[in-house]
Scaffold this motif. Structure first.
Motif, PDB file in Angstrom:
ATOM      1  N   VAL A  29       0.798  -1.283  -0.079  1.00 30.08           N
ATOM      2  CA  VAL A  29      -0.030   0.074  -0.079  1.00 30.08           C
ATOM      3  C   VAL A  29       0.964   1.227  -0.193  1.00 30.08           C
ATOM      4  N   LEU A  30       1.882   1.313   0.863  1.00 29.85           N
ATOM      5  CA  LEU A  30       2.904   2.382   0.775  1.00 29.85           C
ATOM      6  C   LEU A  30       3.518   2.722  -0.322  1.00 29.85           C
ATOM      7  N   LEU A  31       4.029   1.450  -1.075  1.00 30.76           N
ATOM      8  CA  LEU A  31       4.820   1.752  -2.415  1.00 30.76           C
ATOM      9  C   LEU A  31       3.841   2.149  -3.442  1.00 30.76           C
ATOM     10  N   LEU A  32       2.574   1.680  -3.501  1.00 30.62           N
ATOM     11  CA  LEU A  32       1.770   2.377  -4.488  1.00 30.62           C
ATOM     12  C   LEU A  32       0.924   3.636  -4.259  1.00 30.62           C
ATOM     13  N   THR A  33       1.357   4.165  -3.040  1.00 33.90           N
ATOM     14  CA  THR A  33       1.206   5.636  -2.880  1.00 33.90           C
ATOM     15  C   THR A  33       2.019   6.394  -3.397  1.00 33.90           C
ATOM     16  N   PRO A  34       1.438   7.420  -4.144  1.00 34.27           N
ATOM     17  CA  PRO A  34       2.624   8.380  -4.745  1.00 34.27           C
ATOM     18  C   PRO A  34       3.304   9.088  -3.654  1.00 34.27           C
ATOM     19  N   GLY A  35       4.679   9.101  -3.847  1.00 35.76           N
ATOM     20  CA  GLY A  35       5.586   9.881  -3.097  1.00 35.76           C
ATOM     21  C   GLY A  35       6.787   8.988  -2.849  1.00 35.76           C
ATOM     22  N   PHE A  36       7.772   9.950  -2.349  1.00 34.64           N
ATOM     23  CA  PHE A  36       9.075   9.284  -2.198  1.00 34.64           C
ATOM     24  C   PHE A  36       9.174   9.062  -0.838  1.00 34.64           C
ATOM     25  N   LEU A  37       8.624   9.577   0.210  1.00 33.12           N
ATOM     26  CA  LEU A  37       8.780   9.082   1.705  1.00 33.12           C
ATOM     27  C   LEU A  37       7.871   7.814   1.869  1.00 33.12           C
ATOM     28  N   THR A  38       6.873   7.707   1.356  1.00 29.88           N
ATOM     29  CA  THR A  38       6.079   6.516   1.455  1.00 29.88           C
ATOM     30  C   THR A  38       6.599   5.420   0.684  1.00 29.88           C
ATOM     31  N   ASP A  39       7.189   5.550  -0.455  1.00 28.94           N
ATOM     32  CA  ASP A  39       8.072   4.488  -1.182  1.00 28.94           C
ATOM     33  C   ASP A  39       9.248   3.994  -0.471  1.00 28.94           C
ATOM     34  N   VAL A  40       9.886   4.993   0.252  1.00 28.18           N
ATOM     35  CA  VAL A  40      11.083   4.196   1.229  1.00 28.18           C
ATOM     36  C   VAL A  40      10.659   3.411   2.258  1.00 28.18           C
ATOM     37  N   ALA A  41       9.422   3.842   3.034  1.00 28.78           N
ATOM     38  CA  ALA A  41       8.762   3.108   3.970  1.00 28.78           C
ATOM     39  C   ALA A  41       8.295   1.725   3.440  1.00 28.78           C
ATOM     40  N   GLY A  42       7.616   1.918   2.569  1.00 34.96           N
ATOM     41  CA  GLY A  42       7.251   0.643   1.652  1.00 34.96           C
ATOM     42  C   GLY A  42       8.376  -0.312   1.516  1.00 34.96           C
ATOM     43  N   LEU A  43       9.566   0.266   1.003  1.00 32.31           N
ATOM     44  CA  LEU A  43      10.442  -0.768   0.660  1.00 32.31           C
ATOM     45  C   LEU A  43      11.156  -1.326   1.796  1.00 32.31           C
ATOM     46  N   VAL A  44      10.972  -0.707   2.993  1.00 31.04           N
ATOM     47  CA  VAL A  44      11.605  -1.233   4.021  1.00 31.04           C
ATOM     48  C   VAL A  44      10.660  -2.188   4.762  1.00 31.04           C
ATOM     49  N   PHE A  45       9.332  -2.337   4.451  1.00 30.30           N
ATOM     50  CA  PHE A  45       8.408  -3.008   4.976  1.00 30.30           C
ATOM     51  C   PHE A  45       8.435  -4.436   3.976  1.00 30.30           C
ATOM     52  N   VAL A  46       8.726  -4.202   2.704  1.00 25.64           N
ATOM     53  CA  VAL A  46       8.653  -5.322   1.719  1.00 25.64           C
ATOM     54  C   VAL A  46      10.020  -6.138   1.303  1.00 25.64           C
ATOM     55  N   LEU A  47      11.088  -5.392   1.365  1.00 22.39           N
ATOM     56  CA  LEU A  47      12.369  -6.022   1.052  1.00 22.39           C
ATOM     57  C   LEU A  47      12.680  -7.341   2.048  1.00 22.39           C
ATOM     58  N   PRO A  48      13.214  -8.418   1.607  1.00 22.22           N
ATOM     59  CA  PRO A  48      13.227  -9.602   2.415  1.00 22.22           C
ATOM     60  C   PRO A  48      14.485  -9.383   3.500  1.00 22.22           C
ATOM     61  N   PHE A  49      15.432  -8.468   3.142  1.00 22.22           N
ATOM     62  CA  PHE A  49      16.445  -8.213   4.104  1.00 22.22           C
ATOM     63  C   PHE A  49      16.093  -7.152   5.002  1.00 22.22           C
ATOM     64  N   THR A  50      15.058  -6.362   5.134  1.00 28.95           N
ATOM     65  CA  THR A  50      14.859  -5.315   5.893  1.00 28.95           C
ATOM     66  C   THR A  50      13.621  -5.673   6.544  1.00 28.95           C
ATOM     67  N   ARG A  51      12.556  -6.712   6.185  1.00 30.22           N
ATOM     68  CA  ARG A  51      11.438  -7.130   6.710  1.00 30.22           C
ATOM     69  C   ARG A  51      11.553  -7.535   8.031  1.00 30.22           C
ATOM     70  N   PRO A  52      12.578  -8.675   8.402  1.00 30.28           N
ATOM     71  CA  PRO A  52      12.736  -9.170   9.805  1.00 30.28           C
ATOM     72  C   PRO A  52      12.947  -8.090  10.661  1.00 30.28           C
ATOM     73  N   LEU A  53      13.648  -7.149  10.515  1.00 30.84           N
ATOM     74  CA  LEU A  53      14.042  -5.863  11.375  1.00 30.84           C
ATOM     75  C   LEU A  53      12.803  -5.308  11.800  1.00 30.84           C
ATOM     76  N   VAL A  54      12.022  -4.843  10.713  1.00 28.67           N
ATOM     77  CA  VAL A  54      10.728  -4.360  11.159  1.00 28.67           C
ATOM     78  C   VAL A  54       9.628  -5.309  12.079  1.00 28.67           C
ATOM     79  N   ARG A  55      10.012  -6.688  11.506  1.00 25.89           N
ATOM     80  CA  ARG A  55       8.961  -7.657  12.198  1.00 25.89           C
ATOM     81  C   ARG A  55       9.535  -7.803  13.875  1.00 25.89           C
ATOM     82  N   ARG A  56      10.620  -7.601  13.996  1.00 24.06           N
ATOM     83  CA  ARG A  56      11.165  -7.716  15.279  1.00 24.06           C
ATOM     84  C   ARG A  56      10.828  -6.626  16.214  1.00 24.06           C
ATOM     85  N   ALA A  57      10.741  -5.324  15.390  1.00 23.91           N
ATOM     86  CA  ALA A  57      10.560  -4.016  16.102  1.00 23.91           C
ATOM     87  C   ALA A  57       9.188  -4.055  16.274  1.00 23.91           C
ATOM     88  N   LEU A  58       8.444  -4.648  15.635  1.00 25.84           N
ATOM     89  CA  LEU A  58       6.765  -4.435  15.712  1.00 25.84           C
ATOM     90  C   LEU A  58       6.519  -5.430  16.718  1.00 25.84           C
TER      91      LEU A  58
END
Length: 175
Positions: free
Chosen positions: A84-113
C-alpha cells in the motif's frame, strides 16, 4: 494517544510528500520527477508481486505442516502494508514501503513490531489488573501430578484425564 498520532500522521505525511516532491522537482525538473514516481510505482508493484508470492507460499506451507504461522502471518501483513505504501505516490512512502517489503529489511521491522506489540500487551495487562483487581494477571492452573497423570492414562501434563464414551441421541423424527 493513538488517535492523535494517526491524525497527525494523516495530516503531516501528505504535506511532507508534497514538499519532497517539489524539492525533487526543483532539483531534477518536473518531467523527470514524474517519470521517477512512475518508475518507483512500477518497481514497487513488481517487488510486491514477488514478495507477496513468497509470503503466500511460506504461509500455505506452514499451514500444511500444521505449525503456528506467526512469522509468516507477520510477513504477509508487512508485505501488504508495504505494498500500500509503495503504491501511494510519493518518495517518503516509497522508502517506508521498501523497508516493509524487502526480504532483508522485513525481519528487522517484524522484530521491532513484535517488541512494540509485546510492550503494549504488558501495559494493557497491567492496566487490566489495576482496573479489575487482578483480572489481567489471573493465576495459572497448577499442574501437580494427580492419580491419572503420567503413563497411567494421563497426558503427562499433570491434568487429570477422564476416559469416556460419547453417546449421540437419535435425530428427532419428522412430523
Amino acid at each position: 494517544m493513538l488517535r492523535a498520532t494517526l491524525v497527525i500522521a494523516f495530516l503531516a505525511v501528505p504535506v511532507l510528500e508534497i514538499y519532497v516532491i517539489l524539492q525533487v522537482g526543483h532539483a531534477i525538473g518536473g518531467w523527470p520527477t514524474v517519470a521517477l514516481l512512475i518508475l518507483e510505482s512500477l518497481l514497487g508493484a513488481w517487488i510486491i508481486r514477488r514478495e507477496g508470492r513468497r509470503a503466500w507460499r511460506a504461509l500455505t506451507e506452514s499451514f500444511r505442516q500444521g505449525g503456528l504461522p506467526d512469522r509468516e502471518l507477520a510477513d504477509a501483513a508487512l508485505v501488504l502494508v508495504g505494498g500500500v505504501l509503495l503504491l501511494t505516490p510519493g518518495f517518503l512512502t516509497d522508502v517506508a514501503g521498501l523497508v516493509f517489503v524487502l526480504p532483508f529489511t522485513r525481519p528487522l521491522v517484524r522484530r521491532a513490531l513484535s517488541a512494540y506489540v509485546g510492550r503494549r500487551v504488558r501495559v494493557a495487562q497491567s492496566h487490566a489488573a489495576a482496573s479489575f483487581g487482578g483480572f489481567g494477571d489471573m493465576p495459572r492452573p497448577r499442574s501437580e501430578p494427580g492419580p491419572q497423570s503420567g503413563s497411567a492414562g494421563g497426558t503427562g501434563t499433570g491434568h487429570r484425564v477422564v476416559r469416556g464414551e460419547v453417546i449421540e441421541d437419535d435425530p428427532p423424527e419428522p412430523r
